[in-house]
Design an enzyme around this catalytic site. Structure first.
Site, short mmCIF file in Angstrom:
data_model
loop_
_atom_site.label_atom_id
_atom_site.label_comp_id
_atom_site.label_asym_id
_atom_site.label_seq_id
_atom_site.Cartn_x
_atom_site.Cartn_y
_atom_site.Cartn_z
N ARG A 187 -14.98 4.67 -9.31
CA ARG A 187 -14.37 3.86 -10.39
C ARG A 187 -15.36 2.84 -10.95
O ARG A 187 -15.25 2.44 -12.12
CB ARG A 187 -13.09 3.20 -9.89
N ASP B 219 -6.03 0.38 -9.22
CA ASP B 219 -7.14 1.30 -9.51
C ASP B 219 -7.72 1.11 -10.92
O ASP B 219 -8.81 1.61 -11.21
CB ASP B 219 -6.67 2.76 -9.36
N SER C 169 0.84 -1.20 0.00
CA SER C 169 0.00 0.00 0.00
C SER C 169 0.87 1.25 0.00
O SER C 169 1.61 1.52 0.95
CB SER C 169 -0.92 0.02 1.22
C1 S3P Z 1 -3.08 5.37 -3.60
C2 S3P Z 1 -2.78 4.06 -3.39
C3 S3P Z 1 -3.74 2.97 -3.62
C4 S3P Z 1 -4.86 3.41 -4.55
C5 S3P Z 1 -5.44 4.71 -4.15
C6 S3P Z 1 -4.39 5.81 -4.13
C7 S3P Z 1 -2.07 6.37 -3.29
O1 S3P Z 1 -4.29 2.58 -2.40
O2 S3P Z 1 -5.86 2.43 -4.60
O3 S3P Z 1 -6.46 5.08 -5.07
O4 S3P Z 1 -2.20 7.54 -3.71
O5 S3P Z 1 -1.09 6.03 -2.61
P1 S3P Z 1 -3.50 1.56 -1.43
O6 S3P Z 1 -2.28 2.27 -0.96
O7 S3P Z 1 -4.46 1.29 -0.31
O8 S3P Z 1 -3.23 0.37 -2.27
#
Ligand code: S3P
Length: 434
Positions: A393, A320, A171
């Site tokens: 989305r 995403d 993440s």
């Molecule tokens: C993001 C990371 C992702 C993504 C989110 C934006 C970011 O989430 O799904 O839309 O800007 O770091 P996760 O870190 O929970 O995977």
């Protein structure tokens, strides 16, 4: 905007686009600007509600924020005056709206402040897991309260100490949260990710003048006590938003689309590789680097679509974009299989269940699995009533799928798109030919 949007089938998609700034980068620039010394100017800032939630939170924490939208183009510019690492306590609760990024990343900054904060969110955000930031922030010395690891979060910050932490889930939000907390910690904070995720946090920190050491391709170190200088930046267009238009282009053999000022950061551009392997012809016409972020102009032409299997690190890199790839999968020759994407179940909606339900509503065959989906190719879909599940989305993915269906579709609660791209439906209408 109306809550329902009618999507009529189209026969082609053509034109050019210059999209509002990337959501992931806009959040990070706004937060870092808020703790830098001086005024940052962020042009082509994201237009969606999520990044507005971040701006409002920064304002509540004592930053002066001026947001202007060009009357003709709608392009947003933000000026944000930071007052250094120390923010002011907010008067009330910090409302993160629908934005997991705001809640998770801002928590890293709040963990370093010597006051108490409460972060709240809407119904969807209130169901999203926060243990992933609560555990390490507590290890660093912050007091963090929650309801069974769910929002609201109550954070009393203070003196933090650096930790050496391996993220249990891939993440980038958590990685950035801990890097931000690391700025306030005594000593160094080392963060290791199971697979490399988007690196906007690292690149943005460096642009604002902080040192971030890359110890390995998935291991990072941030020293505490570093101060930040403001930046003037033009945010590259959001590639996750572009994915909806690229996938729409993929549906029509004669499609031709040019995207200007598009984010091409390699940790985000996997969608271009997958679309190429499906059969799209994507040419990069121009490329430059700004504040460490690759940006460019691309041209996309369509062709017959093959199929793809998306698994492992690729699923994390495409997290995403998976809903829209799954939504166009029935129109490919061989279908698309998605594995190792369990995280989709804890996004703004359970995106695996939502995609499966809407594909079935359109008459498609789909196999739903715990960690993904298998969507066979060569299918003919019909128009349907398609709920957005209050997830931007999902709303946009099915507006795209509906363009090739037999008959009209209605996207219910379509205004969910305002979260990342309020101009989505008008932009799509401008590009499609009927
Ligand atoms: C993001 C990371 C992702 C993504 C989110 C934006 C970011 O989430 O799904 O839309 O800007 O770091 P996760 O870190 O929970 O995977």
């Amino acid at each position: 905007m109306s809550a329902e949007v009618l999507i009529r089938p189209a026969r082609n998609l053509r034109g050019s686009l210059c999209l509002p700034g990337d959501k992931s980068i806009s959040h990070r620039y706004a937060m870092l600007a808020g703790i830098a010394n001086g005024v940052s100017r962020l042009e082509n800032f994201a237009t969606g509600a999520d990044c507005n939630s971040t701006l409002e939170c920064m304002r509540q924490l004592g930053c002066e924020v001026t947001r202007t939208a060009d009357a003709k183009t709608g392009v947003v510019a933000v000026e944000l005056e930071g007052s250094g690492l120390r923010l002011k306590a907010a008067d009330g609760k910090l409302d993160c709206g629908n934005s997991g990024s705001t809640m998770r990343m801002l928590s890293g900054i709040l963990a370093g402040q010597e006051f108490a904060s409460e972060l709240v969110g809407d119904a969807s955000l209130s169901r999203r897991p926060m243990a992933r930031i609560i555990r390490p922030l507590r290890d660093m010395g912050a007091a963090v309260g929650a309801n069974n690891d769910l929002p609201p979060l109550r954070i009393r910050g203070g003196r933090l100490k650096g930790i050496d932490y391996r993220l249990p889930v891939a993440s980038a939000q958590v990685k950035t949260c801990l890097m931000l907390a690391g700025l306030f910690a005594e000593g160094s904070t080392v963060i290791e990710e199971p697979v490399r995720t988007r690196d906007h946090g690292e690149l943005a920190l460096r642009s604002f003048g902080a040192e971030v050491d890359e110890l390995a391709s998935n291991r990072w170190r941030v020293r505490g006590g570093q101060t930040l200088r403001p930046i003037h930046a033009v945010v590259p267009g959001d590639i996750s938003t572009a994915a909806f238009f690229l996938c729409a282009a993929a549906l029509f053999p004669e499609a031709n689309l040019v995207l200007d000022n598009l984010l091409l950061n390699p940790t985000r551009a996997a969608v271009l590789d997958v679309l190429r392997s499906l059969g799209l012809k994507i040419s990069v016409l121009q490329v430059e680097q700004r504040h460490g972020e690759l940006t460019g102009v691309i041209q996309v032409r369509s062709g017959p679509l093959r199929g793809a299997t998306i698994a492992g690190a690729l699923s994390a890199a495409l997290i995403d974009e998976l809903p829209v790839l799954a939504a166009i999968a029935p129109y490919t020759a061989e279908g698309i299989e998605i594995r190792d994407a369990r995280e989709l179940r804890v996004k703004e909606s359970d995106r695996i269940a939502a995609v499966a339900a809407n594909l079935r509503a359109m008459g498609a065959e789909v196999e739903e699995r715990e960690d993904g989906l298998r969507v066979p190719g060569g299918q003919h879909l019909h128009g349907a009533e398609l709920p957005s599940f209050d997830d931007h989305r999902i709303a946009m993915a099915f507006a795209v799928a509906a363009l090739r269906a037999q008959g009209e579709s209605v996207i219910k609660d379509a205004d969910a798109a305002r979260i990342s791209f309020p101009e989505f439906y008008t932009t799509l209408e401008r590009l499609v030919e009927r």
